[in-house]
Scaffold this active site. Structure first.
Site, short mmCIF file in Angstrom:
data_model
loop_
_atom_site.label_atom_id
_atom_site.label_comp_id
_atom_site.label_asym_id
_atom_site.label_seq_id
_atom_site.Cartn_x
_atom_site.Cartn_y
_atom_site.Cartn_z
N CYS A 46 14.80 -3.87 -11.26
CA CYS A 46 14.41 -3.90 -12.67
C CYS A 46 15.36 -2.94 -13.39
O CYS A 46 16.39 -2.57 -12.83
CB CYS A 46 12.92 -3.57 -12.86
SG CYS A 46 12.41 -1.91 -12.40
N GLY A 47 15.04 -2.55 -14.61
CA GLY A 47 15.96 -1.69 -15.34
C GLY A 47 16.19 -0.37 -14.63
O GLY A 47 17.32 0.09 -14.49
N THR A 48 15.09 0.22 -14.17
CA THR A 48 15.17 1.53 -13.50
C THR A 48 14.89 1.47 -12.02
O THR A 48 15.16 2.43 -11.30
CB THR A 48 14.13 2.49 -14.11
OG1 THR A 48 12.82 1.90 -13.92
CG2 THR A 48 14.37 2.71 -15.60
N GLY A 49 14.28 0.40 -11.56
CA GLY A 49 13.79 0.32 -10.18
C GLY A 49 12.40 0.91 -10.02
O GLY A 49 11.78 0.76 -8.96
N ILE A 50 11.94 1.58 -11.06
CA ILE A 50 10.66 2.30 -10.96
C ILE A 50 9.47 1.34 -11.06
O ILE A 50 8.54 1.38 -10.25
CB ILE A 50 10.56 3.39 -12.05
CG1 ILE A 50 11.65 4.44 -11.85
CG2 ILE A 50 9.17 4.04 -12.03
CD1 ILE A 50 11.78 5.42 -13.03
N GLY A 51 9.49 0.48 -12.07
CA GLY A 51 8.34 -0.40 -12.29
C GLY A 51 8.06 -1.30 -11.09
O GLY A 51 6.91 -1.42 -10.65
N HIS A 109 13.13 6.74 8.59
CA HIS A 109 11.95 7.61 8.58
C HIS A 109 10.72 6.94 7.98
O HIS A 109 9.60 7.20 8.41
CB HIS A 109 12.24 8.89 7.78
CG HIS A 109 13.14 9.84 8.52
ND1 HIS A 109 13.31 11.16 8.13
CD2 HIS A 109 13.93 9.67 9.61
CE1 HIS A 109 14.14 11.76 8.95
NE2 HIS A 109 14.55 10.88 9.86
N ARG A 141 7.72 10.34 15.88
CA ARG A 141 6.83 11.08 14.97
C ARG A 141 6.68 10.35 13.63
O ARG A 141 5.66 10.49 12.95
CB ARG A 141 7.35 12.50 14.76
CG ARG A 141 8.67 12.58 14.00
CD ARG A 141 9.21 14.01 13.97
NE ARG A 141 10.40 14.14 13.14
CZ ARG A 141 11.63 13.81 13.53
NH1 ARG A 141 11.84 13.31 14.73
NH2 ARG A 141 12.66 13.98 12.72
N HIS A 142 7.69 9.57 13.27
CA HIS A 142 7.63 8.85 11.99
C HIS A 142 6.59 7.73 12.05
O HIS A 142 5.96 7.41 11.05
CB HIS A 142 9.00 8.30 11.64
CG HIS A 142 10.06 9.36 11.59
ND1 HIS A 142 10.04 10.37 10.66
CD2 HIS A 142 11.13 9.58 12.39
CE1 HIS A 142 11.08 11.18 10.88
NE2 HIS A 142 11.75 10.72 11.93
N ASP A 187 13.05 -8.47 -12.62
CA ASP A 187 12.72 -8.87 -13.98
C ASP A 187 14.05 -9.07 -14.73
O ASP A 187 15.13 -9.06 -14.13
CB ASP A 187 11.79 -7.86 -14.66
CG ASP A 187 12.48 -6.54 -15.00
OD1 ASP A 187 13.65 -6.35 -14.58
OD2 ASP A 187 11.86 -5.71 -15.70
N HIS A 188 13.96 -9.26 -16.04
CA HIS A 188 15.18 -9.45 -16.84
C HIS A 188 16.10 -8.23 -16.78
O HIS A 188 17.31 -8.35 -16.79
CB HIS A 188 14.82 -9.77 -18.30
CG HIS A 188 13.94 -8.73 -18.92
ND1 HIS A 188 12.62 -8.55 -18.53
CD2 HIS A 188 14.18 -7.79 -19.87
CE1 HIS A 188 12.10 -7.55 -19.24
NE2 HIS A 188 13.02 -7.07 -20.05
#
Ligand code: RB5
Length: 150
Positions: free
Chosen positions: A65-70, A98, A132-133, A8-9
């Site tokens: 994005c600004g935080t990477g969270i959205g 992993h 296992r992963h 995003d911006h």
């Protein structure tokens, strides 16, 4: 290796930096936007990159994005996507080894361009360890299948 990248911006400038890095390494990529600093909605770009990855047209995706969270939250709504928010190189490597993360997400307002390059490199240069992963990844896919039945 074909990489789909988007932002995003709030992540526009970090995306530009990562594109420079991909070019330097001669890694094939497609920029899914956004293409300016005008305010946009991050789910639109997360959906575009996630769709490009699950379709098989691209091997991996990068979202900023600004935080990477959205973008992480939005991309993880697409079945088959395992998007990992990584702001350190250890997590980036583990996300590949992993979690078999097929998308990495980063926040422009959180980290600088130099660290972002190292994080992307650590993620691109590592591979899923399997074993296992693989069993655990299959259990995530099972959760997705069960959600569809609800
Ligand atoms: C945009 O201002 C900002 O909210 C977005 O880039 C992102 O940080 C959301 O998670």
């Amino acid at each position: 290796m074909r990489v789909a990248i988007g932002s995003d911006h709030g992540g526009f400038n970090l995306k530009a930096e990562i594109i420079c890095y991909l070019k330097e390494r001669q890694i094939e990529y497609k920029d899914f936007g956004t293409y300016s600093l005008d305010s946009v909605d991050y789910p639109d770009f997360a959906r575009a990159v996630a769709g490009a990855v699950v379709s098989g047209d691209y091997d991996r995706g990068i979202l900023c994005c600004g935080t990477g969270i959205g973008v992480s939250i939005a991309a993880n709504k697409v079945a088959g996507i395992r998007a990992a928010l990584c702001h350190d190189t250890f997590s980036a490597r583990m996300a590949s080894e992993h979690n078999n993360a097929n998308i990495i997400t980063l926040g422009e307002r959180v980290i600088g361009p130099g660290l972002a390059r190292e994080i992307v490199g650590a993620w691109l240069d590592s591979e899923f360890a399997g074993g296992r992963h693989a069993r655990r990844i299959e259990k995530i896919a099972e959760i997705e299948r069960n959600n569809k039945q609800c």
